[in-house]
Design an enzyme around this catalytic site. Structure first.
Site: not given
Length: 393
Positions: A66-67, A104, A106, A277, A308, A313, A317-318
């Site tokens: 997911s990242s 997002c 990040n 989330k 995520s 994760h 997540m940011g």
């Protein structure tokens, strides 16, 4: 047999925080992909290599997590007093869809450097040495992000000694400020869409769990780790290698999405994987991170683990970090209680890769909680630029 040629589309592959994705200028996309719709989604899925039944993204730019299954489109600002529009697409790994429902956090870190390097800011705004404030309009959720980007010799400074847990190498620090980050004008309504700091969330087949549901940063459902049989120090294998656990956590996420008004039927959750989330919280407890780094209980205010796209994760997540900071600042939420309660304007939490500090400013307005800003530091770096190639048609 006729062979379709490959399109060559200018693109930049960037890391932002603990994520990475393919960045495009809107004007560089094929004409049919410059507007939202099936053609754009099909293009971005092919760029990433989705849908991939093997779950590897071997034939695309994605990283099968997911990242790393992300695309970003940057355009000239559509709003006054902003520099760029930033649109984010979360590409599903094994299904044929792109989720545009949230931001997002990040990759938000990489938007400022990309904007400067690609001429979206006038030259007189960029000092020879110093910091540039890039004013970003986050088009998915209609919010403003300010990115403080360091500049050296007139160019974006990417290298440095700032470390982010979850990223192997140090880089230059970029400070992000999320203004009015509550999604109170979106699908979920108020910052606490149910009107409560803690709800009894009924989950079919599982039971009723206390939950804090918030729409700051990104819609997020918080539950207690202990109520799930966890202690909050879990790493990815403990969650992601257990199909029954993943199914249970997804059922909780779906129940939260319904309660928050983000979806109307459980079936809609299958194509809305990015939001909300689901995160579980616990009081501070020592553990060893995924990199083998000891994290002392005294070094954190609480532990948080977040899901995520159906998996735990690897870091945080940011946007979920904004939700954590905001919920921690409001006395009486599950996040606040896990952190020890009381008023606070910043929190340091433990995640699978280490720790992260993030701050939020909240206040009660006419009896309702509101968040004015959230701040955190991340880093970003260009990994590669040039052209991405996609089979035509």
């Amino acid at each position: 047999m006729t062979c379709a040629p490959q399109l060559r589309i200018p693109a930049t592959y960037m890391r932002g925080g603990t994520s990475k994705g393919v960045f495009f200028r809107l004007e560089d996309l094929p004409a049919e992909a410059q507007t939202p719709g099936a053609a754009r989604d099909a293009l971005l899925m092919r760029v990433i290599g989705s849908p991939d039944p093997y779950g590897k993204h071997t034939d695309g730019m994605g990283g099968a997590t997911s990242s790393t299954s992300k695309c970003v489109i940057i355009a000239p600002a559509s709003k006054p007093d902003h520099d760029v529009d930033y649109l984010y697409g979360q590409v599903s790994i094994d299904a044929a869809f792109v989720d545009w429902s949230g931001n997002c956090g990040n990759l938000s870190t990489a938007v400022g450097p990309f904007a400067i390097a690609n001429g979206f800011l006038p030259a007189e705004r960029i000092p020879d040495n110093g910091t540039v404030t890039v004013r970003i309009w986050q088009a998915n959720i209609g919010k403003t992000i300010l990115a403080q980007v360091p500049v050296t010799d007139g160019q974006v400074q990417e290298t440095g000694d700032f470390e982010v847990d979850g990223v192997t190498f140090p880089a230059a620090e970029i400070v992000l400020e999320f203004l009015d980050p509550s999604d109170d004008a979106g699908d979920g309504g108020a910052m606490f869409p149910t009107g409560n700091l803690i709800d009894d969330l009924a989950v079919p087949g599982i039971g009723t769990l206390p939950a804090t549901m918030i729409t700051a940063g990104i819609p997020t459902v918080f539950v207690n780790a202990a109520d799930l049989g966890f202690d909050g120090t879990e790493l990815q294998p403990a969650i992601n290698d257990n199909k029954a656990t993943l199914a249970k956590l997804e059922a909780i996420r779906v129940a939260g999405a319904l309660r928050m008004g983000l979806i109307n039927t459980p079936e809609e959750a299958a194509t809305r994987q990015h939001t909300p989330k689901l995160a579980f919280v616990a009081p501070p407890q020592a553990y060893v991170s995924s990199a083998g780094k000891p994290v002392a209980a005294s070094a954190i205010d609480l532990n948080v683990r977040a899901m995520s796209m159906g998996k735990l994760h690897h870091a945080m997540m940011g946007t979920a970090s904004v939700a954590i900071a905001t919920a921690a600042a409001v006395p009486g939420t599950l996040v606040n209680l896990a952190a020890g309660g009381g008023m606070r304007d910043a929190v340091r939490f433990g995640h699978p890769s280490g720790t992260l500090r993030v701050g939020a400013s909240v206040a009660q307005v006419d009896g309702q909680w509101a968040v004015t800003r959230a701040v955190m530091s991340r880093s970003a770096r260009v990994l590669m630029d040039g052209w991405v190639r996609v089979p035509q048609g």
